[in-house]
Design an enzyme around this catalytic site. Structure first.
Site, PDB file in Angstrom:
ATOM      1  N   ARG A 173      46.903  23.557  53.216  1.00  0.00           N
ATOM      2  CA  ARG A 173      47.945  24.559  53.461  1.00  0.00           C
ATOM      3  C   ARG A 173      48.010  24.871  54.948  1.00  0.00           C
ATOM      4  O   ARG A 173      49.111  24.990  55.519  1.00  0.00           O
ATOM      5  CB  ARG A 173      47.684  25.840  52.667  1.00  0.00           C
ATOM      6  CG  ARG A 173      47.874  25.678  51.171  1.00  0.00           C
ATOM      7  CD  ARG A 173      47.703  27.012  50.456  1.00  0.00           C
ATOM      8  NE  ARG A 173      48.761  27.958  50.782  1.00  0.00           N
ATOM      9  CZ  ARG A 173      48.681  29.265  50.569  1.00  0.00           C
ATOM     10  NH1 ARG A 173      47.571  29.787  50.045  1.00  0.00           N
ATOM     11  NH2 ARG A 173      49.691  30.059  50.878  1.00  0.00           N
ATOM     12  N   CYS A 229      45.607  34.859  56.433  1.00  0.00           N
ATOM     13  CA  CYS A 229      45.640  33.905  55.317  1.00  0.00           C
ATOM     14  C   CYS A 229      47.081  33.815  54.852  1.00  0.00           C
ATOM     15  O   CYS A 229      47.995  33.854  55.671  1.00  0.00           O
ATOM     16  CB  CYS A 229      44.684  34.338  54.201  1.00  0.00           C
ATOM     17  SG  CYS A 229      44.967  36.036  53.619  1.00  0.00           S
TER      18      CYS A 229
END
Length: 280
Positions: free
Chosen positions: A181, A237
């Protein structure tokens, strides 16, 4: 004894008394009611349930906020008081095991000035191994408002990061998402893939050993010092949840002063003028 980072299941079983408050933070991003269903089928005796979306986050503003914006301070302090928490209360948060959702509760309580809060190392799985009693009973809630207090942790906003990038003075940005990611090769949750320019990757799962417990403090300390001084680090995040796990690991390793970007990637990409790096 006061616990402010991690607590083992054995210590919880030995030292807990009636003044302690437990928060069950189990949650699944792909099934947002799964954690509450699991709570109702059995939780640590006396634990309240803290829902990530409803209790540990505020309302989403499309095009403005990320997926888990910080809750309104007054609303959160009222909720904290309803759990029976006062400034003198020892709080223990736990989830299914990895500690990411419990770390969000830990960080939020510290952000609102509560020092005596720890995460159960190994989560409910460790509690079961230790033979701690489970219950289906839902505790009665209290009334009141937790007093306003100075934050014990630091938070950073998008404009500060953007300005420092433009000036070439960016902090040590640390991305807590999985490497694929971070690199922009996949993106299962957000509409744009990639990472904030200059950020380095440190998946929160790297804080854990094979049993799902936090690795030794000396190992964590060495890992995080590789990113520079703690006070120069900003962690993010996908939505400000798992990055708190990195900050908890740092505190457990004796490294204080790092900052959280609560909006994180899902907020950063709401403004298309903000720069993005991706290999995808």
């Amino acid at each position: 004894m006061t616990y402010s980072t991690l607590i083992t299941a054995d210590a919880l079983g030995r030292q807990r008394d009636d003044s302690w408050v437990l928060l069950d933070c189990r949650f699944e991003l792909t099934d947002i009611e799964a954690g509450h269903r699991d709570y109702l089928t059995g939780h640590l005796e006396g634990a309240h349930y803290a829902h990530l979306d409803r209790d540990l986050s505020g309302p989403i503003e499309p095009g403005v906020t990320g997926r888990h914006p910080l809750p309104d301070s007054m609303r959160f302090r009222t909720l904290v008081a309803s759990w029976g928490i006062t400034p003198d209360t020892q709080v223990v948060a736990y989830d299914q095991g990895h500690g990411a959702f419990a770390a969000r509760a830990w960080w939020l309580l510290r952000y609102h000035g509560h020092a005596k809060v720890a995460v159960l190392n190994g989560g409910l799985a460790a509690a079961r191994e230790a033979g701690l009693p489970l219950s289906k009973a839902v505790p009665v809630r209290a009334t009141g408002t937790y007093p306003n207090a100075d934050p014990l942790v630091r938070a950073t906003v998008a404009d500060d990061i953007l300005g420092s990038l433009a000036e070439g003075t960016a902090p040590a940005l640390v991305d807590a998402r999985a490497n694929e990611r971070y690199r922009g090769l996949v993106e299962p949750l957000d509409p744009v893939a990639g990472h904030i320019p200059t950020a380095r990757n440190r998946h929160f799962q790297a804080n854990l050993d094979d049993s799902g417990r936090f690795r030794p403090a000396d190992d964590l300390r060495a890992d995080f010092l590789a990113f520079g001084l703690p006070e120069k680090q900003v962690h993010y995040c996908g939505s400000g949840v798992t990055a708190a796990h990195n900050l908890l690991a740092m505190e457990a390793a004796g490294l204080s002063g790092a900052s959280l970007y609560p909006g994180s990637w899902s907020e950063w990409i709401t403004d298309p003028s903000r720069p993005v790096e991706s290999e995808g």
